[in-house]
Design a protein around this motif. Structure first.
Motif, PDB file in Angstrom:
ATOM      1  N   SER A   1      -4.116  20.135 -11.523  1.00 36.02           N
ATOM      2  CA  SER A   1      -3.152  20.538 -12.551  1.00 36.02           C
ATOM      3  C   SER A   1      -2.843  22.029 -12.505  1.00 36.02           C
ATOM      4  CB  SER A   1      -3.675  20.154 -13.935  1.00 36.02           C
ATOM      5  OG  SER A   1      -4.742  20.998 -14.348  1.00 36.02           O
ATOM      6  N   PHE A   2      -3.693  22.812 -11.833  1.00 39.55           N
ATOM      7  CA  PHE A   2      -3.459  24.247 -11.668  1.00 39.55           C
ATOM      8  C   PHE A   2      -2.902  24.570 -10.281  1.00 39.55           C
ATOM      9  CE2 PHE A   2      -6.613  24.145 -15.098  1.00 39.55           C
ATOM     10  CZ  PHE A   2      -6.016  24.992 -16.020  1.00 39.55           C
ATOM     11  N   GLY A   3      -2.443  23.527  -9.569  1.00 45.13           N
ATOM     12  CA  GLY A   3      -1.791  23.739  -8.287  1.00 45.13           C
ATOM     13  C   GLY A   3      -2.723  23.767  -7.093  1.00 45.13           C
ATOM     14  N   ILE A   4      -3.983  23.384  -7.263  1.00 48.26           N
ATOM     15  CA  ILE A   4      -4.932  23.330  -6.148  1.00 48.26           C
ATOM     16  C   ILE A   4      -4.857  21.937  -5.528  1.00 48.26           C
ATOM     17  CG2 ILE A   4      -7.357  23.534  -5.466  1.00 48.26           C
ATOM     18  CD1 ILE A   4      -7.783  25.381  -7.805  1.00 48.26           C
ATOM     19  N   GLY A   5      -4.590  21.848  -4.226  1.00 47.01           N
ATOM     20  CA  GLY A   5      -4.444  20.571  -3.548  1.00 47.01           C
ATOM     21  C   GLY A   5      -5.758  19.839  -3.393  1.00 47.01           C
ATOM     22  N   LEU A   6      -5.657  18.544  -3.064  1.00 48.96           N
ATOM     23  CA  LEU A   6      -6.851  17.702  -2.930  1.00 48.96           C
ATOM     24  C   LEU A   6      -7.791  18.227  -1.860  1.00 48.96           C
ATOM     25  CD1 LEU A   6      -8.403  15.160  -3.737  1.00 48.96           C
ATOM     26  CD2 LEU A   6      -6.978  13.846  -2.144  1.00 48.96           C
TER      27      LEU A   6
ATOM     28  N   ARG B   1      -7.049  13.786   6.324  1.00 46.43           N
ATOM     29  CA  ARG B   1      -6.604  14.379   7.583  1.00 46.43           C
ATOM     30  C   ARG B   1      -5.938  15.728   7.309  1.00 46.43           C
ATOM     31  NH1 ARG B   1      -9.062  10.390   8.545  1.00 46.43           N
ATOM     32  NH2 ARG B   1      -8.442   8.524   9.711  1.00 46.43           N
ATOM     33  N   VAL B   2      -5.923  16.581   8.331  1.00 42.27           N
ATOM     34  CA  VAL B   2      -5.147  17.813   8.249  1.00 42.27           C
ATOM     35  C   VAL B   2      -3.673  17.438   8.078  1.00 42.27           C
ATOM     36  CG1 VAL B   2      -4.433  19.888   9.486  1.00 42.27           C
ATOM     37  CG2 VAL B   2      -6.793  19.076   9.687  1.00 42.27           C
ATOM     38  N   GLY B   3      -3.034  18.031   7.131  1.00 41.75           N
ATOM     39  CA  GLY B   3      -1.635  17.710   6.873  1.00 41.75           C
ATOM     40  C   GLY B   3      -1.429  16.672   5.792  1.00 41.75           C
ATOM     41  N   ASP B   4      -2.527  16.137   5.218  1.00 43.21           N
ATOM     42  CA  ASP B   4      -2.375  15.135   4.162  1.00 43.21           C
ATOM     43  C   ASP B   4      -1.707  15.710   2.915  1.00 43.21           C
ATOM     44  OD1 ASP B   4      -3.251  12.916   5.476  1.00 43.21           O
ATOM     45  OD2 ASP B   4      -5.256  12.888   4.606  1.00 43.21           O
ATOM     46  N   ASN B   5      -1.964  16.973   2.607  1.00 44.21           N
ATOM     47  CA  ASN B   5      -1.306  17.570   1.439  1.00 44.21           C
ATOM     48  C   ASN B   5       0.214  17.492   1.559  1.00 44.21           C
ATOM     49  OD1 ASN B   5      -3.528  18.215  -0.103  1.00 44.21           O
ATOM     50  ND2 ASN B   5      -3.741  20.292   0.725  1.00 44.21           N
ATOM     51  N   GLU B   6       0.728  17.764   2.779  1.00 42.16           N
ATOM     52  CA  GLU B   6       2.168  17.683   3.015  1.00 42.16           C
ATOM     53  C   GLU B   6       2.644  16.229   2.885  1.00 42.16           C
ATOM     54  OE1 GLU B   6       0.047  19.304   4.876  1.00 42.16           O
ATOM     55  OE2 GLU B   6       0.658  21.391   4.598  1.00 42.16           O
ATOM     56  N   LEU B   7       1.817  15.297   3.412  1.00 44.64           N
ATOM     57  CA  LEU B   7       2.166  13.882   3.311  1.00 44.64           C
ATOM     58  C   LEU B   7       2.276  13.456   1.853  1.00 44.64           C
ATOM     59  CD1 LEU B   7       2.495  10.976   4.435  1.00 44.64           C
ATOM     60  CD2 LEU B   7      -0.013  10.798   4.407  1.00 44.64           C
ATOM     61  N   PHE B   8       1.315  13.863   1.039  1.00 45.11           N
ATOM     62  CA  PHE B   8       1.324  13.479  -0.373  1.00 45.11           C
ATOM     63  C   PHE B   8       2.577  14.008  -1.075  1.00 45.11           C
ATOM     64  CE2 PHE B   8      -3.593  13.785  -0.102  1.00 45.11           C
ATOM     65  CZ  PHE B   8      -3.636  12.576   0.587  1.00 45.11           C
ATOM     66  N   GLN B   9       3.003  15.211  -0.700  1.00 47.29           N
ATOM     67  CA  GLN B   9       4.181  15.805  -1.329  1.00 47.29           C
ATOM     68  C   GLN B   9       5.474  15.121  -0.888  1.00 47.29           C
ATOM     69  OE1 GLN B   9       3.824  19.931  -0.258  1.00 47.29           O
ATOM     70  NE2 GLN B   9       2.027  20.275  -1.550  1.00 47.29           N
ATOM     71  N   GLN B  10       5.448  14.509   0.309  1.00 43.96           N
ATOM     72  CA  GLN B  10       6.660  13.881   0.854  1.00 43.96           C
ATOM     73  C   GLN B  10       6.818  12.421   0.427  1.00 43.96           C
ATOM     74  OE1 GLN B  10       6.157  14.377   5.065  1.00 43.96           O
ATOM     75  NE2 GLN B  10       6.299  16.627   4.961  1.00 43.96           N
ATOM     76  N   LEU B  11       5.803  11.823  -0.167  1.00 44.80           N
ATOM     77  CA  LEU B  11       5.841  10.391  -0.462  1.00 44.80           C
ATOM     78  C   LEU B  11       7.038  10.011  -1.327  1.00 44.80           C
ATOM     79  CD1 LEU B  11       2.053   9.604  -1.090  1.00 44.80           C
ATOM     80  CD2 LEU B  11       3.470   8.755   0.795  1.00 44.80           C
TER      81      LEU B  11
END
Length: 441
Positions: free
Chosen positions: A280-285, A173-183
């Protein structure tokens, strides 16, 4: 059960029947690719949903592909007993069961049940692979076998390009990157609720996949696909094999199975590790999900080159030698190069693109090994094919080796595991396939 359709030799098929067969087998290879290469998304997805280490996340590939080691020889006896078509139907039904196991696994968020589902999917796929690969290998002149297998590869890798993108579109989903960082900052209750919702997104797509697999099993059973007689031997082959009583009396086959083990391991590492490597180079899923498709696109490019040039311009064995040497070179470039580049709008380390280029190096290795390994087997063809399919457990073992080194050192140096694999593949391409007799010291 017994075979209900009379088997015919491949050279007795009309051109129409041959093209029908190629079309149906091509559909099978599309399914192989779709179900197999979706693991490229499942690995990082499950790593987040179950908070796994690199090693534990690659149990996805292990559970899926270790079934080839378990099921390949039984599959050959199944195919001998019931024929290709009924055997393929059984394979599709087993895969459907594996897909449906994802439903209770997701409802309970239990990683081990997911692994059981993946093993069951792989079991069905082992039956299908044991049938389809020798089928397409003998479906015409052996000097054109790599060309036919390359056509199958386009179906397979074309599905592989679509699978991670489509699956990611369904479950991310849109916003999943933020969700993963907040877990890590959530309360245990909020984190459990978020992960439950995350993992249950797989229920719908795998329910659809299971239903489609059931339908495909019924379709293949009643399709016009002819039964091919792989027990027939020419007089020359029969004479050469007159004293042979064991499959282990064919060194070029056994060495070829080892080559398949190492080749599929290098292939799955190139595809299934590229997303975590990009991470590992900072590129999100969400951004990194395209890299497996780029790798597979280069593989398809290699297939197209093979179809165009084999055997008119270059022999399939020489193509195999070129591809294995390329893999060796690209591996060293992954390990020893660094620096930022922008390609296709993505700014990242240059070494990632050498992982992507492994798709080109790997493209014609499978197609080159199969006809060399099955050459001259005659009545041993089905059993020989099952030994080759056992080699696909390299997909299970090699990612774990990569994951263990990645945890112990780092994700870039872990690509050293590819180097000895490509050296062996060069050996098989240059000399190993010519060995027809074990030499005692």
């Amino acid at each position: 059960m017994s075979k209900t359709t009379a088997a015919v030799r491949a050279d007795q098929l009309s051109q129409r029947d041959t093209w029908i067969s190629i079309g149906i087998i091509g559909m099978l290879f599309f399914i192989f690719g779709f179900v197999s290469w979706v693991n490229a998304i499942l690995i990082p997805y499950f790593k987040i949903a179950f908070t796994l280490s690199n090693f534990d996340s690659y149990l996805v590939a292990f559970a899926f592909y270790i079934s080839y080691l378990v099921m390949s020889v039984p599959s050959s006896y199944l195919l001998k007993a019931v024929g290709f078509k009924k055997g393929m139907m059984v394979g599709f039904f087993a895969m459907a069961v594996g897909a449906f196991i994802f439903v209770p696994a997701a409802m309970s968020r239990t990683y081990e049940i997911f692994l059981l589902g993946l093993f069951t999917l792989g079991t069905g796929l082992a039956v299908l692979q044991t049938a389809a690969n020798p089928y397409v290998t003998v479906l015409g002149p052996k000097e054109n076998a790599a060309q036919r297998i390359s056509v199958m590869g386009i179906f397979n890798k074309g599905a592989g390009i679509l699978a991670p993108i489509l699956f990611a579109a369904v479950i991310l989903r849109v916003g999943d990157n933020e969700l993963f960082q907040q877990l890590d900052t959530m309360t245990p209750e909020a984190k459990d609720a978020a992960l439950d919702e995350l993992i249950r997104r797989v229920i719908l797509p795998y329910s659809v996949v299971g239903t489609v697999l059931l339908a495909l099993g019924i379709f293949v059973r009643f399709s016009p696909l002819p039964e091919i007689d792989t027990e027939h031997e020419t007089a020359e082959v029969a004479e050469a094999n007159s004293g042979k009583t064991s499959i282990f009396q064919f060194p070029h086959l056994i060495l070829g199975a080892v080559a398949i083990f190492l080749h599929v391991g290098t292939q799955v590492i190139a595809i299934d590790t590229v997303i975590p490597y990009a991470n590992s180079f900072g590129i999100g899923l969400m951004e990194a999900k395209v890299f497996p498709s780029y790798t597979l696109a280069f593989t398809i490019l290699g297939y197209l080159i093979g179809i165009s040039l084999i055997p008119k311009v270059i022999s399939q064995v020489n193509v195999l030698r070129i591809c294995t040497l390329l893999g060796t070179v690209f591996t060293l470039l992954i390990i020893f190069t660094s620096g930022q580049v922008t390609i296709l709008g993505i700014t990242t380390d240059v070494s990632i693109w050498f992982v992507v280029l492994l798709g080109l190096a790997n493209s014609l290795v499978w197609a080159g090994i199969w006809p060399l390994a099955l050459d001259g087997l005659g009545r041993f063809t089905k059993l020989g094919a099952s030994i080759m399919i056992m080699g696909l457990c390299g997909n299970a073992i090699m990612p774990l080796a990569y994951g263990a080194v990645a945890d112990a050192i780092n994700v870039q140096q872990a690509y050293w595991v590819l180097f000895p694999c490509y050296l062996y593949l060069v050996f098989y391409a240059v000399h190993g396939h010519k060995i027809r007799r074990w030499k005692l010291a």
